[in-house]
Design a protein around this motif. Structure first.
Motif, PDB file in Angstrom:
ATOM      1  N   ARG B  96       0.891  -1.160   0.000  1.00  0.00           N
ATOM      2  CA  ARG B  96       0.000   0.000   0.000  1.00  0.00           C
ATOM      3  C   ARG B  96       0.927   1.207   0.000  1.00  0.00           C
ATOM      4  NH1 ARG B  96      -2.762   1.659   5.416  1.00  0.00           N
ATOM      5  NH2 ARG B  96      -1.133   3.250   5.405  1.00  0.00           N
ATOM      6  N   VAL B  97       0.973   1.888  -1.073  1.00  0.00           N
ATOM      7  CA  VAL B  97       1.937   2.985  -1.173  1.00  0.00           C
ATOM      8  C   VAL B  97       1.271   4.288  -0.747  1.00  0.00           C
ATOM      9  CG1 VAL B  97       3.425   4.307  -2.705  1.00  0.00           C
ATOM     10  CG2 VAL B  97       3.254   1.823  -2.955  1.00  0.00           C
ATOM     11  N   ASP B  98       1.847   4.882   0.263  1.00  0.00           N
ATOM     12  CA  ASP B  98       1.340   6.149   0.813  1.00  0.00           C
ATOM     13  C   ASP B  98       2.220   7.294   0.340  1.00  0.00           C
ATOM     14  OD1 ASP B  98      -0.274   4.422   2.200  1.00  0.00           O
ATOM     15  OD2 ASP B  98       0.688   4.752   4.151  1.00  0.00           O
ATOM     16  N   ALA B  99       1.601   8.415   0.079  1.00  0.00           N
ATOM     17  CA  ALA B  99       2.390   9.558  -0.376  1.00  0.00           C
ATOM     18  C   ALA B  99       1.713  10.853   0.016  1.00  0.00           C
ATOM     19  CB  ALA B  99       2.569   9.506  -1.890  1.00  0.00           C
ATOM     20  N   ILE B 136      12.638  20.017  -0.931  1.00  0.00           N
ATOM     21  CA  ILE B 136      11.840  18.818  -0.675  1.00  0.00           C
ATOM     22  C   ILE B 136      10.371  19.207  -0.789  1.00  0.00           C
ATOM     23  CG2 ILE B 136      11.203  17.091   1.043  1.00  0.00           C
ATOM     24  CD1 ILE B 136      14.003  17.339   2.216  1.00  0.00           C
ATOM     25  N   VAL B 137       9.624  18.450  -1.608  1.00  0.00           N
ATOM     26  CA  VAL B 137       8.207  18.778  -1.774  1.00  0.00           C
ATOM     27  C   VAL B 137       7.294  17.620  -1.381  1.00  0.00           C
ATOM     28  CG1 VAL B 137       8.559  20.549  -3.545  1.00  0.00           C
ATOM     29  CG2 VAL B 137       8.329  18.140  -4.215  1.00  0.00           C
ATOM     30  N   GLY B 138       7.850  16.566  -0.812  1.00  0.00           N
ATOM     31  CA  GLY B 138       6.973  15.494  -0.381  1.00  0.00           C
ATOM     32  C   GLY B 138       7.710  14.179  -0.211  1.00  0.00           C
ATOM     33  N   VAL B 139       6.928  13.162   0.117  1.00  0.00           N
ATOM     34  CA  VAL B 139       7.492  11.833   0.327  1.00  0.00           C
ATOM     35  C   VAL B 139       6.533  10.781  -0.215  1.00  0.00           C
ATOM     36  CG1 VAL B 139       8.876  12.384   2.374  1.00  0.00           C
ATOM     37  CG2 VAL B 139       6.475  11.752   2.648  1.00  0.00           C
ATOM     38  N   ARG B 140       7.095   9.636  -0.530  1.00  0.00           N
ATOM     39  CA  ARG B 140       6.292   8.511  -1.000  1.00  0.00           C
ATOM     40  C   ARG B 140       6.930   7.229  -0.498  1.00  0.00           C
ATOM     41  NH1 ARG B 140       6.281   8.152  -7.275  1.00  0.00           N
ATOM     42  NH2 ARG B 140       8.378   7.381  -6.886  1.00  0.00           N
ATOM     43  N   GLY B 141       6.132   6.333   0.075  1.00  0.00           N
ATOM     44  CA  GLY B 141       6.661   5.075   0.587  1.00  0.00           C
ATOM     45  C   GLY B 141       7.200   4.210  -0.534  1.00  0.00           C
ATOM     46  N   ARG B 142       8.202   3.415  -0.207  1.00  0.00           N
ATOM     47  CA  ARG B 142       8.790   2.516  -1.217  1.00  0.00           C
ATOM     48  C   ARG B 142       8.096   1.154  -1.124  1.00  0.00           C
ATOM     49  NH1 ARG B 142      13.605   3.782  -3.477  1.00  0.00           N
ATOM     50  NH2 ARG B 142      14.278   1.607  -3.521  1.00  0.00           N
ATOM     51  N   ASP B 143       7.410   0.796  -2.186  1.00  0.00           N
ATOM     52  CA  ASP B 143       6.608  -0.430  -2.142  1.00  0.00           C
ATOM     53  C   ASP B 143       7.472  -1.679  -1.996  1.00  0.00           C
ATOM     54  OD1 ASP B 143       7.695  -0.241  -4.667  1.00  0.00           O
ATOM     55  OD2 ASP B 143       5.965  -1.132  -5.670  1.00  0.00           O
ATOM     56  N   ALA B 144       8.700  -1.619  -2.491  1.00  0.00           N
ATOM     57  CA  ALA B 144       9.546  -2.806  -2.445  1.00  0.00           C
ATOM     58  C   ALA B 144      10.352  -2.888  -1.151  1.00  0.00           C
ATOM     59  CB  ALA B 144      10.498  -2.806  -3.636  1.00  0.00           C
ATOM     60  N   ASP B 876      -5.546  19.913   4.245  1.00  0.00           N
ATOM     61  CA  ASP B 876      -4.101  19.879   4.001  1.00  0.00           C
ATOM     62  C   ASP B 876      -3.432  18.626   4.579  1.00  0.00           C
ATOM     63  OD1 ASP B 876      -4.117  20.524   6.652  1.00  0.00           O
ATOM     64  OD2 ASP B 876      -2.652  22.144   6.502  1.00  0.00           O
ATOM     65  N   ALA B 877      -4.234  17.757   5.161  1.00  0.00           N
ATOM     66  CA  ALA B 877      -3.677  16.484   5.636  1.00  0.00           C
ATOM     67  C   ALA B 877      -4.044  15.333   4.709  1.00  0.00           C
ATOM     68  CB  ALA B 877      -4.164  16.190   7.050  1.00  0.00           C
ATOM     69  N   LEU B 878      -4.687  15.635   3.597  1.00  0.00           N
ATOM     70  CA  LEU B 878      -5.063  14.557   2.687  1.00  0.00           C
ATOM     71  C   LEU B 878      -3.800  13.953   2.067  1.00  0.00           C
ATOM     72  CD1 LEU B 878      -8.219  16.005   0.934  1.00  0.00           C
ATOM     73  CD2 LEU B 878      -8.092  14.161   2.627  1.00  0.00           C
ATOM     74  N   SER B 879      -3.714  12.650   2.174  1.00  0.00           N
ATOM     75  CA  SER B 879      -2.573  11.934   1.614  1.00  0.00           C
ATOM     76  C   SER B 879      -3.091  10.843   0.703  1.00  0.00           C
ATOM     77  CB  SER B 879      -1.738  11.313   2.728  1.00  0.00           C
ATOM     78  OG  SER B 879      -1.182  12.325   3.525  1.00  0.00           O
ATOM     79  N   ASP B 880      -2.237  10.438  -0.202  1.00  0.00           N
ATOM     80  CA  ASP B 880      -2.651   9.434  -1.167  1.00  0.00           C
ATOM     81  C   ASP B 880      -2.286   8.041  -0.697  1.00  0.00           C
ATOM     82  OD1 ASP B 880      -3.612  11.396  -2.743  1.00  0.00           O
ATOM     83  OD2 ASP B 880      -1.861  11.491  -4.056  1.00  0.00           O
ATOM     84  N   GLU B 881      -3.136   7.115  -1.079  1.00  0.00           N
ATOM     85  CA  GLU B 881      -2.892   5.705  -0.794  1.00  0.00           C
ATOM     86  C   GLU B 881      -3.169   4.918  -2.048  1.00  0.00           C
ATOM     87  OE1 GLU B 881      -5.483   4.074   2.041  1.00  0.00           O
ATOM     88  OE2 GLU B 881      -4.279   4.654   3.765  1.00  0.00           O
ATOM     89  N   ARG B 882      -2.265   4.035  -2.382  1.00  0.00           N
ATOM     90  CA  ARG B 882      -2.554   3.113  -3.479  1.00  0.00           C
ATOM     91  C   ARG B 882      -2.396   1.708  -2.917  1.00  0.00           C
ATOM     92  NH1 ARG B 882      -1.776   3.879  -8.899  1.00  0.00           N
ATOM     93  NH2 ARG B 882      -0.292   5.546  -8.510  1.00  0.00           N
ATOM     94  N   VAL B 883      -3.542   1.023  -2.822  1.00  0.00           N
ATOM     95  CA  VAL B 883      -3.543  -0.305  -2.223  1.00  0.00           C
ATOM     96  C   VAL B 883      -3.301  -1.351  -3.294  1.00  0.00           C
ATOM     97  CG1 VAL B 883      -4.945  -2.007  -1.016  1.00  0.00           C
ATOM     98  CG2 VAL B 883      -5.060   0.406  -0.369  1.00  0.00           C
ATOM     99  N   GLY B 884      -2.575  -2.374  -2.920  1.00  0.00           N
ATOM    100  CA  GLY B 884      -2.374  -3.485  -3.846  1.00  0.00           C
ATOM    101  C   GLY B 884      -1.196  -3.227  -4.754  1.00  0.00           C
TER     102      GLY B 884
END
Lengths: 157, 888
Positions: B96-99, B136-144, B876-884
């Motif tokens: 589940r990649v969060d960003a 720095i403008v953000g972060v994204r989790g590393r799926d691997a 301003d706390a909305l973050s993205d999630e991509r599941v699967g």
């Protein structure tokens, strides 16, 4: 039979050790580990004194409950290291050295009592020595460890 | 990213397909009250959920392909653990990649993604830093990544913004006429060097001390350890890891002869019972807790045991929750072990083959019947029995331990009993059977490995002369220069030496003792002494920096390159993404600059340390680890780049790293090899080498028993409450970063105090009232939150200091930091200060006017009453999630 002599001696030395631990905590209250652990270790000596007193009557002894709130002053003099006695760091070294020797004496007394318990085949007394002796040794090792830990900084200062 | 975002088998319960159902509220587990051991399959649907169209360009992901899973947007302040991705025992944890990207930044505008890992907790979640226009403008989790499979916690999603705070330190400062004034690096470093030299000449190295952090990188700790122990030869070096993970290290050394977590985070995937001792994982390691929640939501979920006086999210999910009186953990553990032994739920083959000390344990716990323990701990005797049944019946038992044990009275003795449960049950070294003596900080493991906490580098044994000689050979220094005549001086003793004036030079890096150490009035006054030359190296003007003689502006995460290692031995690389602000420099550069200016030399007359940048420092470190338990020799920067993290030991024998230690029942405990001979669990006295050899000649695991001792400060008539301090989910340490992050600061803006309804009623306190909490040492003022905390216990978060406090400075009022009240006392074994064993009183000061306490509602500080507005982050706390995203 001289078991009573050994018991009386141990009663006295454990009482003195408990008093010394309390005195150490009191004199070095700002050395927090010494302050707290010394008080933890008083518990062992108090328990030992109580147990020795409980054994006493079997050997014709009436041992009094010592007043650990107001311990007797130590039999040895404090000023064993060079200095005028007003240096709290040197006092700490001296106090820990004395504690070590007192705990070693107590430990030795338990050894003696254990020998006595075996020769008179008093299993209960032998069990008591086996319970208490290791704790005296741990008190002694603690004094040694604290001495090793605090002395370098004091001696370098 | 190079990944295909298609999901062949989308999770049927994945929320983005259903839109969600009303949230089911969790029920509160009573103290020691049994909940069904077979818990119903439960899925808690998300509340604030928005589904966005694909390829809208608003998400932190590359443009979408056909048939891919959608991205959902979530308020991760309101939902700290995000969407459930249920999975069953032995299955792979779904990705589940969060960003989260800055407002107005599209992912296709990002110039580059720079590999790193999370830095505001100890979990070590792999992430990529988004860089645009040198910022720095953000972060994204590393799926691997093996640790997080793409997930990030709230502190990671938002905390990066603090890097860009306008009040970053950008120039060195020196004190002139009582004021800190800006200067250049030469002037500042010359002062530091001159004072070092003066003291070395006058007093020798024992006049110099170093107090570092759990947040620098491995290369920086290694360099600091080499400078302190090798070049200068002082024994006075420790990290603030003393406050968070000293007991983890100590407990591992006592039981296994050496530091190093036996278990792996992947044990969560396999365990049928997970026991959390004083570990509010939901708030301290949110992503790890997400993994547990996903197991709980999947088929055949594990059962949880929770030992915690607070009604944490862990407690809510637990099959058995025990809430012992603070300061009684050893009694509780002895009671559980008593039952396990009495019912003979013991793996005798394992005990016979792989351990020493079992008989002593049997003897020691004989008196700790559930009833006796119930009296001491204030838990139901049946609760002790149920806990033993749960642990004793487990087939794959995983245990984690944290501050509830580590910062308590008899910290090591209690934590060692957790190890003992695993040893007597043979629960080690196979999937699901693991121990994690957790860390509290992101790089605490490295502080320990490198020796920046005083331990000898690469888990060498300071009381083994051969180990010292070996290290001296690695460093090419005379062994006599490396102090090893006594245990390394721990943080509280360093402060004591500073107080007494025998340490005259103290260099503090990346930590804030003026807020984080116990009994702050004392700490402030000793740090402010005229005779103490105080160097503070930090990124902000902390409460500690304000007391300094020299302030050195440092670079932070994202502005420098280095590696760090999490609590399950996973090594990550964190690459430099952007330049530090102004003249700020990396901690490594600062330490090396100091070494060059001091002109340290090795035995061949070459400059020492012999390295000059992060990668050469890492390569030097690898040489120091050859043949040691934390063997890094198989790891390179190149291997780490693009990897999902590598677990040490990684060497010729284990080229891909090592998932679990002690799989073959063999330990690093041989007398000639072990890191430590251990200590007496009551007195703290180190064992002599001969004692250890006699006890454990073959290097087996050591079962160490301990008697319970009552705490040194217990509630009494004047101070009737037990006071404990701790974290909240939204902040880290003294909020230097999280307090400068809008979403996090808003979620937990001000200090509060937690009290149970019964005690509140008695004190006349209502939700939100202004109260005064006082211990024999200090007093704070806070607003009251009424929760399900154990009666007789008060909780105050420790994050709040004075840099952003609205206090009456003229009156010198310092009434906000929890540590005004805590006691100067520590575990004699690990030397970890006690933050969970103070006595306190509570007094209502005034009405809160019906406004609830500023405490989050999402976790342990959840109110019992109604009418408290839920903690949300807003738009301003909305973050993205991509599941699967398919199989990993």
């Amino acid at each position: 039979m001289r078991i009573g002599v050994a018991l009386r001696e141990l009663h006295g030395s454990e009482t003195a050790l408990a008093g010394e631990l309390l005195r150490l905590a009191d004199r070095h209250a700002k050395e927090q580990e010494i302050y707290h652990v010394a008080q933890d270790l008083v518990r062992w000596s108090r328990d030992h004194v109580r147990e020795i007193a409980a054994v006493g009557p079997r050997y014709g002894l009436e041992l009094e409950e010592p007043d650990l709130k107001n311990p007797e002053p130590p039999t040895e003099e404090a000023g064993e290291l060079p200095g005028d006695g007003s240096d709290p760091d040197l006092l700490l070294l001296a106090d820990l050295r004395r504690l070590y020797r007192m705990a070693a004496g107590v430990s030795l007394d338990w050894d003696l009592l254990g020998q006595g318990a075996q020769v008179v085949a008093d299993a209960e007394l032998l069990a008591l020595t086996k319970r208490c002796h290791p704790q005296s040794l741990r008190q002694m090792k603690w004094a040694d460890a604290m001495l090793k830990t605090v002395s370098p900084q004091i001696l370098a200062g | 990213m190079g990944r295909v975002w298609s999901s062949a088998e989308p999770w049927s319960m994945a929320p983005f397909t259903s839109g969600g159902t009303p949230a089911e509220e969790g029920t509160w587990a009573g103290r020691g009250v049994r909940r069904p051991l077979t818990r119903p399959w439960r899925y808690r649907a998300p509340r604030r959920l928005r589904v966005r169209p694909l390829g809208s360009g608003e998400h932190a992901f590359p443009p979408q392909r056909e048939g891919v899973v959608p991205v959902v947007s979530r308020d991760r302040i309101a939902e700290p653990w995000g969407t459930r991705t249920p999975y069953g025992p032995g299955q792979e944890w779904p990705t589940r990649v969060d960003a989260h990207l800055a407002e107005g930044v599209d992912p296709d505008q990002v110039d580059r993604w720079v590999q790193s890992a999370t830095i505001l907790h100890s979990n070590g979640d792999g992430l990529d830093i988004a860089v645009k226009d040198g910022r720095i403008v953000g972060v994204r989790g590393r799926d691997a990544d093996r640790v997080n499979h793409g997930r990030l916690g709230p502190k990671d999603l938002y905390g990066w913004q603090a890097n860009q705070s306008p009040d970053r330190l950008t120039r060195p400062l020196v004190r002139r006429d009582g004021e800190l004034v800006e200067t250049d690096w030469d002037t500042a470093m010359d002062l530091v060097v001159r004072r070092s030299r003066e003291l070395l000449d006058e007093k020798g190295p024992s006049a110099l001390g170093f107090y570092t952090s759990g947040q620098l990188f491995l290369e920086e700790y290694y360099t600091l350890a080499a400078i302190g122990h090798g070049a200068l030869g002082t024994n006075h070096m420790d990290g603030n890891t003393r406050l968070c993970t000293a007991t983890a290290a100590a407990a591992l050394k006592e039981s296994f002869g050496c530091d190093g977590q036996p278990g792996s985070y992947t044990d969560i995937d396999h365990a049928d019972v997970i026991a959390l001792y004083g570990h509010n994982m939901a708030e301290t390691q949110t992503v790890l807790w997400t993994r547990v929640l996903d197991r709980l939501a999947g088929p055949n979920p594990p059962k949880l045991l929770c030992v915690d006086p607070r009604p944490t999210p862990v407690a809510r999910e637990a099959a058995v929750h025990l809430a012992p009186l603070p300061g009684t953990n050893v009694a509780l553990m002895n009671g559980i072990l008593h039952e396990i032994i009495r019912r003979d739920m013991v793996d005798h083959d394992y005990v016979d083959a792989h351990t020493v000390g079992y008989e002593e344990l049997v003897e020691r716990v004989a008196d700790y019947t559930p009833e006796h323990v119930a009296d001491i701990c204030g838990v139901p005797a049946d609760g002790v029995r149920e806990a033993a049944e749960l642990l004793g019946g487990a087939e794959r038992l995983m245990s984690t331990v944290l501050q509830g044990f580590y910062q308590s009275h008899q910290a090591t003795a209690a934590s060692v009993q957790v190890n003992n449960i695993h040893l007597v049950r043979g629960m080690l070294g196979r999937p699901g059977a693991g121990i994690l003596q957790m860390n509290g900080q992101p790089t605490a493991q490295n502080t320990r490995e490198c020796g920046a906490d005083g331990d000898l580098t690469a888990f060498r044994n300071w009381s083994n002369d051969e180990h010292v000689a070996d290290l001296a050979a690695v460093w090419n220094l005379d062994p006599m220069r490396i102090p090893h005549y006594a245990p390394p001086t721990h943080a509280m003793q360093i402060m004591r030496y500073a107080e007494k004036g025998s340490i005259r030079f103290l260099w503090i890096s990346a930590t804030n003792p003026a807020v984080s150490l116990p009994e702050l009035e004392r700490i402030r006054s000793l740090l402010a002494q005229r005779g103490l030359f105080l160097v503070v190296q930090d990124i902000f003007m902390s409460e500690t920096a304000e007391l300094a003689d020299v302030v050195l502006p440092a670079a932070t995460w994202g502005e420098k390159t280095g590696t760090f290692t999490n609590a399950d031995r996973t090594v990550h690389l964190s690459d430099k993404a952007v330049d530090p602000p102004g003249e700020a420099r990396s901690d490594l550069d600062i330490f090396l600059d100091y070494a060059r200016r001091m002109d340290f030399r090795d035995e061949d007359g070459e400059p020492f340390p012999q390295w000059h940048d992060p990668e050469s420092a890492f390569e030097a470190w690898k040489r120091a680890t050859v043949g040691r338990p934390c063997d890094y020799t198989g790891i390179t920067y190149d291997r780490l780049r693009g990897s999902g993290g590598i677990q040490w030991p990684c060497n010729d024998d284990n080229p891909d790293g090592t998932e679990r230690l002690y799989a073959d029942g063999r330990f690093w405990a041989e007398p000639d090899y072990c890191e430590s001979y251990g200590r007496d669990l009551v007195t703290g006295a180190p064992l002599e080498p001969t004692e250890y050899k006699a006890m454990n000649p073959e290097g087996r695991a050591i079962i160490k028993a301990a008697e319970y001792l009552p705490p040194h400060e217990s509630p009494d008539g004047e101070h009737p409450f037990a006071l404990i301090t701790g974290r909240t989910l939204y902040h880290f340490h003294t909020r230097t970063k999280t307090g400068r992050t809008p979403q996090l600061q808003k979620a937990a803006p001000e200090v509060w105090m937690e009290v149970c309804a019964e005690d509140a009623r008695e004190a006349g306190v209502s939700e939100g009232d202004h109260v005064e909490v006082a211990s024999p040492r200090g007093v704070i003022r806070a607003r009251a939150r009424i929760t399900g905390i154990r009666p007789g216990v008060l909780f105050v978060p420790f994050h709040y200091g004075y840099w952003d406090a609205v206090t009456d400075e003229a009156a010198g009022q310092r009434d906000r930091a929890a540590n005004e009240m805590t006691v100067t006392d520590w575990d004699p074994v690990s030397k970890q200060p006690l933050f969970k064993t103070s006595a306190a009183r509570l007094r209502r000061v005034g009405s809160g006017g019906g406004v609830p306490a500023p405490a989050p509602t999402t976790a342990a500080s959840r109110p019992v009453g109604t009418g408290v507005t839920e903690t949300v982050g807003g738009s301003d706390a909305l973050s993205d999630e991509r599941v699967g995203g398919g199989a990993r």
